[in-house]
Design a protein around this motif. Structure first.
Motif, short mmCIF file in Angstrom:
data_model
loop_
_atom_site.label_atom_id
_atom_site.label_comp_id
_atom_site.label_asym_id
_atom_site.label_seq_id
_atom_site.Cartn_x
_atom_site.Cartn_y
_atom_site.Cartn_z
N ASP A 188 0.55 -1.20 -0.02
CA ASP A 188 0.21 0.30 0.04
C ASP A 188 0.72 1.30 -0.39
OD1 ASP A 188 -1.91 -1.66 0.13
OD2 ASP A 188 -2.28 -1.74 2.44
N ALA A 189 2.09 1.31 0.22
CA ALA A 189 3.31 2.42 0.16
C ALA A 189 2.96 3.23 -1.01
CB ALA A 189 4.83 1.79 -0.29
N GLU A 190 3.00 3.97 -1.11
CA GLU A 190 2.50 5.32 -2.52
C GLU A 190 4.27 5.50 -2.15
OE1 GLU A 190 0.04 8.39 -1.30
OE2 GLU A 190 -1.91 6.91 -1.32
N VAL A 191 4.81 5.41 -3.52
CA VAL A 191 5.93 5.83 -4.25
C VAL A 191 6.22 7.15 -4.86
CG1 VAL A 191 8.53 4.88 -4.72
CG2 VAL A 191 7.20 3.68 -3.37
N LEU A 192 5.73 6.37 -6.57
CA LEU A 192 5.85 6.87 -7.59
C LEU A 192 4.50 7.25 -7.85
CD1 LEU A 192 8.12 4.98 -9.86
CD2 LEU A 192 8.91 7.17 -8.73
N TRP A 193 3.46 6.77 -7.45
CA TRP A 193 1.70 7.03 -7.35
C TRP A 193 0.78 6.96 -6.44
CZ3 TRP A 193 2.67 7.98 -12.40
CH2 TRP A 193 3.55 7.49 -13.15
N GLY A 263 -1.89 -8.23 -7.16
CA GLY A 263 -0.42 -8.07 -7.14
C GLY A 263 0.44 -7.87 -5.90
N CYS A 264 -0.18 -8.32 -4.80
CA CYS A 264 0.93 -8.25 -3.72
C CYS A 264 1.05 -9.68 -3.02
CB CYS A 264 -0.08 -7.27 -2.34
SG CYS A 264 -0.64 -6.17 -3.26
N ALA A 265 2.03 -10.36 -1.78
CA ALA A 265 2.42 -11.02 -1.48
C ALA A 265 2.62 -11.59 0.08
CB ALA A 265 3.28 -11.98 -1.97
N LYS A 266 3.22 -12.01 0.63
CA LYS A 266 3.42 -12.38 1.50
C LYS A 266 4.91 -12.22 1.85
CE LYS A 266 -1.06 -13.92 3.92
NZ LYS A 266 -1.33 -14.92 4.98
N ARG A 273 2.87 -9.37 6.82
CA ARG A 273 3.37 -7.48 6.13
C ARG A 273 3.32 -8.18 4.55
NH1 ARG A 273 9.57 -6.11 7.34
NH2 ARG A 273 9.84 -8.07 6.71
N MET A 274 2.38 -6.87 3.86
CA MET A 274 2.10 -7.63 2.82
C MET A 274 2.90 -6.37 1.81
SD MET A 274 -0.37 -9.75 1.98
CE MET A 274 -0.91 -9.65 0.74
N LEU A 275 3.95 -6.97 1.17
CA LEU A 275 4.95 -6.26 -0.28
C LEU A 275 4.32 -6.39 -2.29
CD1 LEU A 275 7.71 -8.10 1.06
CD2 LEU A 275 7.11 -5.82 2.25
#
Length: 575
Positions: A188-193, A263-266, A273-275
Motif C-alpha cells: 500500500d506504499a505510495e512511492v511514485l504514484w 499484485g501483492c504477496a506475503k 506484512r504484504m509486499l
C-alpha cells in the motif's frame, strides 16, 4: 570412583594428544575452497571427514545455495567447517566463530526451509566457539558486504543489503528481502504514484479492457460462424484477434481479483506484512495474469508479423490457387511453431528466473516492472524485433505496389463480361490493417523505452542539497496512453475483421433480397389509339399514354434511308 574419573581424564588427554600428533597440515585440494584466505588444512575436519575428497563431495551439495547468494559469508563459513584452517602452532583445526555461523544461518535458513531442506546438524552454531581468543581460535569473517555505491535499482543482485534500500526514494516504504536479494515495496506504499492516480488508472484499465474483450470476442465469433477462413493472412488476422482477446481477459482477471489479491504477496519473514509482488510464483493470481498478458501479447505481435509477411508474399508473387494451397500447407507448421513456440520459450524463461513482478500503478503482474534488465531483455528486445520484421515486410510490399503498372483490361472483357468486384480488395484491406497496426505497437514500444531509460532516476533518492521539486517523476499520461494503445489494438483488429464477417452473417440470416413489386397501371379506361401519318405508304399506330409519350416500333420489312416526319392527328410533329 576417583580412579575411574582419573582414568577418563587421562584417556581424553591421551586421545587429544594422539589426535594432535596424527593431524598434519596439507595443501588445500578442494577447488571450491582455494584462494579462500588460507592454503593449509588438516584432517579430520569439524564434520569428521578424514579425506579432502569426502569434504569436496559434501561441499558440492551446497553449490546451489552459494550461487543463490543468500549470504556473502556462506562460502567462507562452509570452507572453514569442511576444510578448516591448519597451522603448526595450533593443534586443533581453526573453524568458524559462532557469530559467523549465526549470521549465515539468519540469511540462508529461510531459503533452505522454503525449498524443503533442514539445516545440517554439523553446522549447528552451538558447536563453535563464541569468540576468538587464546583458548579457542576461530574465524569471525569480514561481515556482510553492502551493495556497490551508486546502485539504486530495485534489483540489486546478490550483493544487496539493507543499506541499498536507503538509496531509494522514500526509504521507509521499502524492505530488504533476503530470499530474492532485493528491495521490495510495501503493497500500500505510495512511492511514485498517489492514491488518486492509482484509482484513475484502474478505472481507465477496466474500461478499455472490457471494450477490447467484448469486441475481439464478437469478431472471432462472427468469423467462426461465417466459416470463411480465407487465405493465410486472413487466418493469421483472426489469431491476432484471439490473442488480443486472451490478453484482455488477463486485464479482466486483474480487475476482478483486486489489487491486493493479484499484485501483492506475503513476506516470508513476516507473514502479516504484504509486499508488492516481486516473485509472481508465490501468488497464483499474479502468475495467471502474467501468463495471459505476456504470452498472448507477444503471440499477437508474432502473428502480426505473419500477417505482414503473407501480405508481402501475395503482393510480390500472386500465386495460382493450387500453388497457394500447397505453399500454405507446407509453411503452416513452421508458422504455428514460430508464433506459439517463441512466446512460450520466453515465458518459460521468465518463470525459471522468477522475474514476474507487479506494477505499482495498477498492481498488474508482468515482467520488468521492477527490474530494468528484465524489461530490456524480455520485453523491449522481443517487441522491437517483431516491429522491425513487420515494418520490413510492409515497406517491401508497398514498394512493389507503387512500382507495379496499372492493369489494362482487355476489350473483350469490357464488352462481354459483367462488372466484377475488384479482385485485390482483400489484399489491400490486409495491407492497410498491417500498416495501421504498426502505429500503436510503435507507441507502446516507445513507452517501454521511456520507462527503461528513466526508472533509475525516478527511484533514486534525491540529493539532500537539491530542492525537492527538481527530482524527476514519471509522466502519468504516458502510462495511461500505454494502457489505451494496448487495448485499442484489440478493438482495431476486431472492427477490421468483423465488418465483412458480420455482413456475410447478416446475408445468411436474412436470406436473399426480395425483388421490388412491379408498378401497377393507373385505373381507368384504356387509352385511345393514336394514328400517325408519314410520307411513306406505311401507316403506324401507337398507343397514347397519359403524359403524351409514345413508344415507337420500327417496321420489320422496310428500311428507311432518311429521316421521316411523323404527325399526330392533333398536328404535333415527331422526328
Amino acid at each position: 570412583m576417583k580412579c575411574i574419573v582419573a582414568v577418563v581424564i587421562v584417556t581424553l588427554v591421551t586421545g587429544a594428544a594422539a589426535e594432535a600428533s596424527v593431524r598434519t597440515c596439507e595443501p588445500i585440494k578442494v577447488a571450491m575452497c582455494k584462494n579462500i584466505g588460507y592454503n593449509q588444512t588438516g584432517m579430520p575436519n569439524l564434520a569428521r571427514h578424514t579425506l579432502q575428497a569426502d569434504a569436496d563431495v559434501t561441499l558440492q551439495t551446497f553449490s546451489p545455495l552459494v550461487q543463490y547468494g543468500c549470504s556473502s559469508q556462506l562460502h567462507l563459513f562452509l570452507c572453514s567447517v569442511y576444510v578448516p584452517m591448519c597451522t603448526d602452532k595450533v593443534a586443533l583445526p581453526i573453524g568458524p566463530c559462532r557469530g559467523l555461523c549465526e549470521s549465515v544461518y539468519t540469511r540462508c535458513y529461510p531459503v533452505l526451509h522454503g525449498f524443503g531442506f533442514l539445516w545440517p546438524p554439523e553446522l549447528d552454531c552451538s558447536l563453535f566457539p563464541a569468540e576468538n581468543n587464546h583458548e579457542h581460535m576461530c574465524m569471525e569473517g569480514p561481515g556482510e558486504r553492502a551493495p556497490p555505491i551508486g546502485t539504486v535499482s530495485m534489483d540489486m543482485g546478490n550483493s544487496g543489503g539493507r543499506g541499498a534500500c536507503r538509496r531509494l526514494i522514500k526509504p521507509k516504504n521499502w524492505v530488504w528481502v533476503r530470499g530474492s536479494a532485493r528491495c521490495a515495496q510495501f503493497c500500500d506504499a505510495e512511492v511514485l504514484w498517489d492514491g488518486g492516480e492509482r484509482k484513475a488508472a484502474e478505472v481507465w484499465l477496466a474500461t478499455w479492457a472490457a471494450l477490447s474483450f467484448a469486441c475481439t470476442l464478437a469478431a472471432v465469433g462472427a468469423q467462426l460462424a461465417c466459416g470463411d477462413r480465407g487465405g493465410a493472412g486472413e487466418r493469421a488476422l483472426v489469431l491476432v484477434a484471439l490473442c488480443r482477446c486472451a490478453a484482455a481477459a488477463g486485464w479482466g482477471v486483474r480487475a476482478a481479483a483486486g489489487r491486493a489479491a493479484a499484485g501483492c504477496a506475503k513476506d516470508s519473514t513476516s507473514p502479516t506484512r504484504m509486499l508488492l509482488a516481486h516473485d509472481g510464483l508465490a501468488n497464483p493470481n499474479c502468475a495467471v495474469v502474467f501468463l495471459l498478458l505476456y504470452y498472448f501479447g507477444l503471440a499477437a505481435s508474432v502473428w502480426w508479423v505473419v500477417v505482414a509477411g503473407a501480405w508481402r508474399a501475395s503482393v510480390l508473387r500472386p500465386p495460382a490457387p493450387t500453388t497457394a494451397a500447397s505453399r500454405t500447407n507446407r509453411h503452416s507448421s513452421l508458422l504455428q511453431l514460430a508464433a506459439w513456440g517463441v512466446p512460450a520459450a520466453l515465458a518459460a524463461a521468465v518463470l525459471v528466473t522468477r522475474d514476474v513482478d507487479a506494477d505499482e500503478l495498477t498492481g498488474t503482474c508482468f515482467v520488468g516492472n521492477q527490474s530494468s534488465k528484465s524489461l530490456l531483455a524480455l520485453v523491449i528486445i522481443p517487441e522491437a524485433i517483431c516491429l522491425l520484421l513487420g515494418c520490413v515486410f510492409l515497406s517491401s510490399g508497398f514498394r512493389a505496389v507503387l512500382r507495379r503498372p496499372a492493369p489494362v483490361p482487355a476489350p473483350s472483357v469490357l464488352l462481354n463480361s459483367p462488372p466484377q468486384p475488384h479482385q485485390d480488395q482483400s489484399v489491400l484491406r490486409l495491407g492497410a490493417f498491417a500498416a495501421l497496426y504498426a502505429v500503436p505497437s510503435a507507441c507502446i514500444l516507445a513507452t517501454w523505452v521511456y520507462e527503461y531509460a528513466w526508472r533509475d532516476e525516478w527511484l533514486a533518492a534525491p540529493v539532500p542539497s537539491s530542492e525537492p521539486s527538481t527530482h524527476s517523476k514519471p509522466a502519468f499520461w504516458v502510462f495511461l496512453f500505454r494502457i489505451f494503445a494496448t487495448q485499442v489494438l484489440g478493438v482495431m483488429v476486431a472492427v477490421w475483421i468483423a465488418t465483412p464477417s458480420l455482413k456475410a452473417l447478416w446475408r445468411r440470416i436474412a436470406g436473399p433480397r426480395k425483388q421490388p413489386p412491379l408498378a401497377k397501371c393507373p385505373p381507368g379506361p384504356p387509352p385511345t389509339p393514336l394514328t400517325l401519318h408519314c410520307y411513306a405508304t406505311h401507316s403506324h399506330t401507337l398507343t397514347r399514354h397519359p403524359h403524351k409519350y409514345a413508344t415507337y416500333r420500327p417496321p420489320q420489312t422496310h428500311s428507311y434511308r432518311k429521316p421521316r416526319h411523323y404527325h399526330y392527328s392533333a398536328g404535333e410533329t415527331i422526328l
